[in-house]
Design an enzyme around this catalytic site. Structure first.
Site, short mmCIF file in Angstrom:
data_model
loop_
_atom_site.label_atom_id
_atom_site.label_comp_id
_atom_site.label_asym_id
_atom_site.label_seq_id
_atom_site.Cartn_x
_atom_site.Cartn_y
_atom_site.Cartn_z
N LYS A 374 0.90 -1.11 -0.03
CA LYS A 374 0.00 -0.14 -0.14
C LYS A 374 1.02 1.17 0.23
O LYS A 374 2.13 1.18 0.23
CB LYS A 374 -0.97 -0.01 1.25
CG LYS A 374 -0.28 -0.08 2.67
CD LYS A 374 -1.20 -0.22 3.78
CE LYS A 374 -0.55 -0.33 5.03
NZ LYS A 374 -1.18 -0.80 6.06
N ARG A 469 -10.93 -0.95 15.19
CA ARG A 469 -10.85 0.06 13.93
C ARG A 469 -11.78 -0.71 12.86
O ARG A 469 -12.83 -0.68 13.18
CB ARG A 469 -9.44 0.00 13.42
CG ARG A 469 -9.07 1.06 12.41
CD ARG A 469 -7.51 1.08 12.16
NE ARG A 469 -7.36 -0.05 11.47
CZ ARG A 469 -5.80 -0.12 10.80
NH1 ARG A 469 -5.10 0.72 11.00
NH2 ARG A 469 -5.37 -1.47 10.35
N HIS A 497 -6.14 -7.83 13.14
CA HIS A 497 -4.92 -7.00 13.02
C HIS A 497 -4.51 -6.85 14.46
O HIS A 497 -5.54 -6.58 15.32
CB HIS A 497 -5.21 -5.73 12.50
CG HIS A 497 -3.88 -4.89 11.87
ND1 HIS A 497 -2.91 -5.40 11.44
CD2 HIS A 497 -3.48 -3.51 12.09
CE1 HIS A 497 -1.83 -4.54 11.14
NE2 HIS A 497 -2.27 -3.39 11.51
N ARG A 556 1.04 -10.58 6.71
CA ARG A 556 1.02 -9.22 5.95
C ARG A 556 2.13 -8.62 6.26
O ARG A 556 2.18 -7.89 7.10
CB ARG A 556 -0.35 -8.71 6.22
CG ARG A 556 -1.48 -9.53 5.92
CD ARG A 556 -2.84 -8.56 6.04
NE ARG A 556 -2.86 -7.97 7.37
CZ ARG A 556 -3.42 -8.51 8.52
NH1 ARG A 556 -3.94 -9.92 8.41
NH2 ARG A 556 -3.44 -8.17 9.73
N TYR A 602 12.94 30.80 5.88
CA TYR A 602 11.42 31.25 6.25
C TYR A 602 11.57 31.77 7.57
O TYR A 602 12.25 30.96 8.42
CB TYR A 602 10.29 30.47 5.88
CG TYR A 602 9.90 30.32 4.63
CD1 TYR A 602 9.53 31.62 3.89
CD2 TYR A 602 9.99 29.38 3.71
CE1 TYR A 602 8.87 31.57 2.64
CE2 TYR A 602 9.42 29.07 2.49
CZ TYR A 602 8.94 30.23 1.92
OH TYR A 602 8.54 30.22 0.66
N CYS A 650 11.57 24.24 3.42
CA CYS A 650 10.68 24.79 2.53
C CYS A 650 9.95 23.69 1.63
O CYS A 650 10.23 22.48 1.78
CB CYS A 650 11.24 25.54 1.50
SG CYS A 650 12.44 26.82 2.32
N ASP A 652 10.16 23.26 -1.40
CA ASP A 652 11.01 22.41 -2.37
C ASP A 652 12.28 22.35 -2.33
O ASP A 652 13.11 22.01 -3.00
CB ASP A 652 10.46 23.10 -3.80
CG ASP A 652 9.09 23.43 -3.99
OD1 ASP A 652 8.38 22.40 -3.83
OD2 ASP A 652 8.85 24.54 -4.22
#
Ligand code: PLP
Length: 709
Positions: A374, A469, A497, A556, A602, A650, A652
């Protein structure tokens, strides 16, 4: 830190290769006829069966048994080796007069199929024929029958080998063997001898191992009895050839178990070296003779058998190690770097396969790995990872969403793909169309899915055993039974699980055990009501690592497949040696001089206390490096040295202080996860600086990072 362990099974390949050289040089020949016999004709006869067994173990053992991919790869590799070896030894064939017209087509075919075109090469066709027979036997008839039939073939082989003197007393048997010997010169071949050892290798892979002491005592005892057997046969001159004994398979089973219990890690380099040594040593023998003749040293280099052996062995080893080293180096060179990218991920797919193998060996044989891919395979690239695992025999995959599942199907990943999360009923048709397996979140979900489709949907029902869950409550057998009764759902499995299986705290261990007990309680109740519960699974990575011995059908495995622990606070058990598969890299965009007192980035979050040089790195939080990464003491590697991250990350870019590192230049590669020279930043370390676990770090790595395999 994981430690690198030596692999005893692969290590013994080198010893077995040396044993073959012993057989072909007879190191004790100059000293004692009988010592030479015991060494070369008895003890070293374990070498070739060992090679067959080790291939049986890795190729046919465990999951391989149902999956012909490994057999095909093995056949391809062995056939290539045989082809190369035949060419390599053509000059020797020529020299020995094989082409002087006396031999017919039949002789060549015999040599090619059974005897080997040069005598030690018989091993390669025998491996090809032997593994085909063994694989077919195991697949078609099951392990027990395969053992019996290959054992019978071995008995026939024995009759034409060490026991020929006895067996040939019976006229019918003699006639039968005469017929056999028209087809091959020895019964030591792929048809009669090899299958048993391949099957034994596969069989051992399925068995719980005896204790090391038992195996060692067994090995020594069996070797002693085998020596007695051999000496007796020799004494009465009953041997036509002396490569097999009744005791040999028993010796092998004990010896192999002993090696496995020492350590069953793998080492590819040893495999290559032993194979090269096996193939090449005959040329080394010829070469040593030639050189000795030239130099007038025949008396020591050839006639002195021990010296002869040592020279041949050392030269063969050296040549083989050099070739293997060169080959590995060439392969490493071929690997592309991130190239011109600003930031990228390097993934070692073979490490993932190796990790799957390592985890697989922890589990009982029936328990297969369901690879969890996943979230883009935890950032590693789902299609590439799934295809690679599929090619290496993994046959079950789990993803979180329908779209992830469809992407895998479109990439031609076959067999089971389980969607672990919710799928809306409006998409039920897609589940059917792509032949996916959907998790049933609870009884309501089951009903709406059932109503949304006419064709049967394959499902696994999730059972809530305490995580609260997804899942239908473990106690509510009535509701779970109702799900089984729904006409459009085909229940193929049941799973749950574990939510604290990574913790060793007493209360957590007790809770995990409670979850496990509840799960079995539910499956048992359903079984008693006559429902087929199908495939059962409850372990994730930590479940498998900490509770390996559950009678499940799947484990799993997610995070550990990628070679990392979730965090340094839940370390892997010592016995599990995993290899991280992912590195995260970027480049220096430019360098800046910052005078003391100036700020960087920043929010002016970082202020230089003295003159500094910073590098601007082309990776940011949009790529998965969290915004606060600089505030927790994180660093990156530049030119093999640590450079602290400064200021806020930042979107990027990020900024590191390279004041203390020499020769830094724009364009240099920067390592955020992975190794650079002596230094390494493990994914676990990266996650610590992010104040989270590796699972989150990896799954958040940005889509715009290029994946390089
Ligand atoms: C993600 C997930 C796993 C894999 O967990 P790891 O700890 O990464 O091995 C297993 N089962 C379920 C239901 C999951 O959601």
């Amino acid at each position: 830190m994981l430690q690198h362990k030596t692999a005893s099974i692969d290590g013994f390949r080198i010893i077995a290769m040396l044993m073959v050289i012993v057989i072909h040089t007879g190191p004790l020949h100059s000293f004692s006829e009988s010592a030479d016999f015991v060494l070369t004709r008895v003890l070293c006869r374990v070498a070739v069966p060992f090679f067959f067994m080790v291939s049986g173990y890795f190729v046919l053992g465990g999951e391989g048994q149902r999956h012909p991919t490994r057999v095909k790869r093995y056949l391809k590799k062995t056939a290539l080796c045989y082809g190369a070896a035949i060419l390599l030894y053509l000059p020797l064939n020529w020299y020995m007069g094989d082409f002087n017209g006396q031999k017919g087509a039949w002789d060549f075919l015999k040599a090619f199929l059974f005897n080997g075109t040069v005598y030690h090469l018989w091993y390669l066709p025998a491996a090809i024929i032997g593994i085909i027979i063994a694989a077919l036997l195991i697949q078609k008839a099951g392990m027990t029958t395969a053992l019996i039939i290959s054992g019978m073939l071995y008995a026939v082989a024995l009759g034409g080998d060490s026991y020929y003197g006895l067996v040939s007393q019976i006229p019918a048997a003699q006639a039968a063997y005469d017929a056999l010997f028209r087809i091959f010169d020895y019964t030591r071949n792929g048809l009669l001898m090899a299958p048993l050892f391949f099957v034994l290798g596969a069989w051992i892979a399925q068995k719980p191992l005896p204790r090391l002491r038992t195996s060692l005592v067994g090995t020594v005892a069996a070797l002693i009895v085998m020596t007695g057997e051999a000496l007796t046969l020799h004494r009465f001159s009953l041997q036509r050839h002396d490569s097999m004994y009744v005791l040999l398979p028993i010796v092998m089973v004990f010896l192999f178990s002993a090696l496995l219990s020492v350590n069953n890690a793998q080492n590819r380099r040893y495999r290559t070296v032993s194979l090269l040594g096996y193939i090449l040593h005959l040329w080394v023998i010829v070469g040593v003779r030639r050189v000795a003749e030239r130099l007038g040293l025949v008396d020591i280099l050839v006639r002195q058998s021990l010296v002869h052996f040592l020279v041949v062995a050392v030269l063969s080893l050296m040549i083989s190690f050099c070739i293997a080293w060169l080959y590995a180096k060439m392969r490493r060179k071929e690997k592309p770097e991130g190239g011109k990218c600003r930031a990228w991920i390097e993934v070692d797919l073979d490490a993932i396969v190796k990790n799957v193998d390592t985890l697989r060996r922890l589990l009982p044989n029936k328990n297969e790995v369901m690879a969890v891919i996943k979230a883009n395979a935890y950032g590693h690239g789902d299609v590439a990872v799934a295809q690679h695992l599929y090619a290496h025999g993994v046959r079950a995959f789990a993803v979180a969403t329908l779209d992830e599942a469809i992407a895998l199907r479109k990439a031609r990943v076959k067999d089971v793909i389980l969607i672990l999360g919710y799928t809306a009923p409006s998409q039920a048709d897609l589940i059917v169309r792509y032949d996916l397996v959907q998790t049933i979140c609870d009884a309501d979900h089951a009903r709406i899915l059932n109503d949304a489709t006419e064709k049967p949907i394959r499902t696994h029902i999730k059972i809530d055993t305490g995580m609260h869950r997804l899942g239908q409550s473990w106690e509510d057998i009535e509701s779970i039974s109702d799900i089984f009764e729904l006409p459009n759902l085909r229940v193929e499995g049941l799973f749950s699980h574990l939510c604290v299986c990574d913790s060793q705290k007493t209360s957590d261990v007790a809770f995990t055990q409670l979850q496990i007990d509840r799960f079995w309680h539910t499956t048992k109740q359903l079984g008693q009501k006559g429902f087929d519960t199908g495939k059962l699974h409850i372990q994730s990575s930590y479940g498998a690592a900490c509770y390996p011995n559950l009678p499940c059908d799947y484990a799993r495995i997610g995070i550990m497949m990628y070679g990392v622990a979730s965090s340094p606070h839940s370390p892997l058990p010592d016995s599990i040696d995993l290899k991280p598969a992912l590195s995260l890299k970027a480049r220096i965009a430019c360098l800046r001089q910052i005078p003391a007192g100036e700020t960087v980035g920043y929010g002016r979050a970082c202020c230089a206390s003295k003159d500094a040089i910073v590098a601007i790195i082309s990776i940011g939080y949009a790529d998965g490096v969290p915004r606060n990464y600089g505030s927790t003491g994180a660093y990156v590697l530049v030119r093999g040295e640590r450079a602290p991250v400064v200021g806020r990350i930042c979107m990027d870019q990020l900024i590191v202080d390279v004041s203390t590192i020499e020769d830094v230049a724009a364009g240099d590669i920067v390592t955020l996860i992975g190794r650079d020279g002596q230094e390494e930043i493990r994914c676990e370390d990266f996650a610590e600086y992010c104040e989270t676990i590796t699972n989150e770090v990896l799954s958040r790595l940005g889509r715009r990072l290029k994946r390089v395999y």
